[in-house]
Design an enzyme around this catalytic site. Structure first.
Site, PDB file in Angstrom:
ATOM      1  N   VAL A 140      -4.363  -2.863   3.078  1.00 13.10           N
ATOM      2  CA  VAL A 140      -4.508  -2.319   1.726  1.00 13.10           C
ATOM      3  C   VAL A 140      -3.355  -1.380   1.400  1.00 13.10           C
ATOM      4  O   VAL A 140      -2.803  -1.400   0.297  1.00 13.10           O
ATOM      5  CB  VAL A 140      -5.855  -1.573   1.598  1.00 13.10           C
ATOM      6  CG1 VAL A 140      -6.024  -0.992   0.192  1.00 13.10           C
ATOM      7  CG2 VAL A 140      -7.019  -2.500   1.922  1.00 13.10           C
ATOM      8  N   GLU A 141      -2.976  -0.569   2.369  1.00 14.82           N
ATOM      9  CA  GLU A 141      -1.979   0.468   2.126  1.00 14.82           C
ATOM     10  C   GLU A 141      -0.564  -0.097   1.960  1.00 14.82           C
ATOM     11  O   GLU A 141       0.160   0.285   1.049  1.00 14.82           O
ATOM     12  CB  GLU A 141      -1.983   1.475   3.284  1.00 14.82           C
ATOM     13  CG  GLU A 141      -3.159   2.428   3.295  1.00 14.82           C
ATOM     14  CD  GLU A 141      -3.050   3.488   2.216  1.00 14.82           C
ATOM     15  OE1 GLU A 141      -2.012   3.548   1.527  1.00 14.82           O
ATOM     16  OE2 GLU A 141      -4.009   4.259   2.055  1.00 14.82           O
ATOM     17  N   SER A 142      -0.167  -0.986   2.867  1.00 10.41           N
ATOM     18  CA  SER A 142       1.250  -1.358   2.941  1.00 10.41           C
ATOM     19  C   SER A 142       1.500  -2.818   3.247  1.00 10.41           C
ATOM     20  O   SER A 142       2.661  -3.209   3.396  1.00 10.41           O
ATOM     21  CB  SER A 142       1.920  -0.523   4.036  1.00 10.41           C
ATOM     22  OG  SER A 142       1.340  -0.836   5.305  1.00 10.41           O
ATOM     23  N   TYR A 245      -9.172   0.755  -4.625  1.00  8.73           N
ATOM     24  CA  TYR A 245      -8.726   0.906  -3.241  1.00  8.73           C
ATOM     25  C   TYR A 245      -9.854   0.616  -2.248  1.00  8.73           C
ATOM     26  O   TYR A 245      -9.695  -0.212  -1.335  1.00  8.73           O
ATOM     27  CB  TYR A 245      -8.206   2.333  -3.064  1.00  8.73           C
ATOM     28  CG  TYR A 245      -7.741   2.712  -1.684  1.00  8.73           C
ATOM     29  CD1 TYR A 245      -6.460   2.419  -1.259  1.00  8.73           C
ATOM     30  CD2 TYR A 245      -8.582   3.399  -0.815  1.00  8.73           C
ATOM     31  CE1 TYR A 245      -6.014   2.799  -0.002  1.00  8.73           C
ATOM     32  CE2 TYR A 245      -8.158   3.780   0.442  1.00  8.73           C
ATOM     33  CZ  TYR A 245      -6.878   3.481   0.843  1.00  8.73           C
ATOM     34  OH  TYR A 245      -6.447   3.854   2.096  1.00  8.73           O
TER      35      TYR A 245
END
Length: 533
Positions: A140-142, A245
């Protein structure tokens, strides 16, 4: 009746234990059986039956041994079997799940990036007793890109911003950025998530806080509580990014847990350690380390993306992550090498007017590294002195994943028809430059591998891409008399220049007030000046 039943059982058992008789023998046996009376048959010897029915002669099927999650061949299955989050059936989760299901190629690319690092992440999560869903968070982040950098100044697979990174012990300096060190940032991220969960006692709130900050989530909870509304994550008024998110993570967890239902199979990742740690004890040239480990420099640097330059940080960490076979080769060399062998040294004779800063810039190192190598307590050096300078063993262009080479690659990508090089002067801001060149502020930062809030250092070069051919323009030097109510920003906007330009041309600072009647020198493109100026 019982006797006939016993006869049938005996015949079946004997038939299974004896060889098949010839046809003639079979016929004789049948005639003999028909002539025998029931009484005679019942008195036949029972010896063949007894051994077969003895418990020690009965073969038990082998017991079914269930693998533990840690024994699974595919690390995705190791994660799947230990997930605990409840995934609600709502529109926000469904929307994110549909995205991932419609883009299997994207998930395969993510899995390829995750493969070297996933085992060490899962091991650390299990060691701490945390939810295994957290292993999916870097997706999800990167998208598991260790060089990812967001418009909010977040970097690395766990997307730390500078302040939070330093709070959790990640150094950020010229040599090294701990946010991009997958090993160090994983420990820091799990520390941070643990603290957030202790604060909120709710994993969904903790995840939301990881994205948008604990203060913002706490304020949203208090706001709902005062209004008598529910305070669960789904009821909170949070930024749009945060509202998507948490559903992204839950959607990934749901897909992994119900692979059969969604007919999805992510690219398998072997459930074995891929990287192992090698301690070098002191600074080492990455090219030299790659050579001694028997691997490509770019590959080694990718696994150790926290190092910004051609070598590890002189002050540490002195740690490299390498595949096991390469790690053994490097350890064997380190066992016989001396510390002076780990970097190349250049003997430099100080010239008149040179300073440590000038010398450090020439050799692409830092003043601190030169001071440490030469036991200098201060920055005073004299012409004629000799200094030992740590220097790269290869041309700097060969270190393709260093910060300088990554920036050069980013700036060279074509984004429009015309490329303009702008050298930053004191006072320049992204806002000023975006107005001057009539480009999007966020795009301007992205073209230069930066975030809009990053500071601009004088002397650094920025690239600006225009979507049309640059007009020739007609520049003139003019003198402008300051009017009542004028500000540098208003004047800069009126003449399509930057505040930094005005400061440079007039040797003034934006911290000083303008006085009515004050005369300012301006260099303007008269074809771009607004009509009301």
């Amino acid at each position: 009746m019982k006797k006939w039943s016993l006869l049938a059982l005996s015949a079946a058992l004997l038939a299974g234990c004896q060889t098949t008789p010839e046809p003639q023998q079979q016929a004789e046996q049948k005639r003999s059986t028909r002539k025998a009376s029931p009484e005679l048959v019942s008195e036949q010897p029972q010896e063949p039956l007894a051994p077969i029915l003895q418990p020690e002669n009965i073969i038990e099927p082998p017991p079914v041994v269930e693998l533990t999650p840690q024994q699974e061949q595919d690390i995705w299955q190791r994660i799947r079997r230990q997930m605990t989050f409840t995934v609600p059936d709502n529109e926000r989760v469904t929307a994110q799940r549909n995205f991932y299901l419609k883009h299997p190629d994207y998930m395969n690319r993510v899995a390829e990036r995750a493969a070297p690092f996933m085992h060490l992440i899962v091991e650390e999560i299990e060691k701490r007793g945390l939810p295994l869903e957290l292993a999916l968070l870097p997706i999800v982040e990167s998208a598991f890109d260790p060089f990812a950098y967001s418009h909010g100044r977040a970097a690395g697979v766990w997307q730390f911003i500078p302040g939070t990174a330093r709070h959790y012990g990640l150094d950020i300096n010229w040599w090294y950025d701990g946010r991009r060190d997958v090993y160090a940032s994983t420990h820091a991220a799990l520390d941070y998530l643990t603290d957030l969960n202790k604060r909120f006692d709710n994993w969904l709130h903790a995840l939301a806080a990881y994205n948008s900050g604990g203060g913002r989530v706490n304020s949203a909870i208090r706001k709902n509580a005062r209004a008598g509304k529910p305070t669960d994550f789904w009821s909170l008024d949070l930024p749009r990014e945060t509202r998507a998110y948490v559903p992204k993570l839950l959607a990934l967890a749901d897909i992994l847990r119900h692979q059969d239902r969604y007919q999805v199979s992510w690219l398998p990742i072997e459930n074995q350690p891929y990287l192992t740690i090698v301690e070098t004890e002191s600074q080492i040239d990455l090219a030299l380390a790659a050579e001694k480990a028997g691997m490509e420099l770019a590959q080694l640097h990718h696994y150790n993306s926290g190092y910004n330059r051609w070598a590890t940080d002189p002050a540490g960490p002195h740690r490299l992550l390498l595949p096991a076979e390469n790690a053994e080769q490097l350890r064997a060399w380190l066992a016989v090498a001396e510390q002076k062998d780990l970097v190349r040294w250049t003997r430099h004779k100080v010239k008149s007017g040179e300073s440590l800063i000038v010398i450090a810039k020439k050799y692409h190192t830092t003043t601190q590294a030169i001071q440490q190598a030469n036991d200098l307590r201060g920055s005073l050096i004299r012409a004629g002195d000799y200094l030992l300078i740590p220097a790269a063993s290869l041309d700097l262009d060969e270190y393709q994943l260093s910060a300088d080479q990554r920036l050069a690659s980013t700036q060279s990508k074509s984004r429009g028809k015309t490329k303009i090089n702008h050298t930053i002067v004191s006072g320049d801001t992204f806002w000023d430059l975006s107005r001057k060149y009539n480009v999007n502020l966020r795009q301007l930062a992205s073209w230069n591998g930066m975030a809009p809030t990053d500071p601009l250092r004088p002397g650094k070069n920025l690239v600006v891409w225009l979507q049309q051919d640059e007009p020739a323009g007609i520049t003139r030097n003019i003198h402008y008399r300051v009017r009542s109510g004028d500000s540098l920003a208003r004047i800069a906007q009126r003449f399509n220049v930057t505040i930094g330009d005005i400061e440079k041309w007039n040797q003034i600072s934006r911290r000083n007030y303008l006085q009515p009647g004050q005369r300012l020198k301006l260099v303007v493109d008269v074809t771009r000046v607004s009509e009301d100026s």
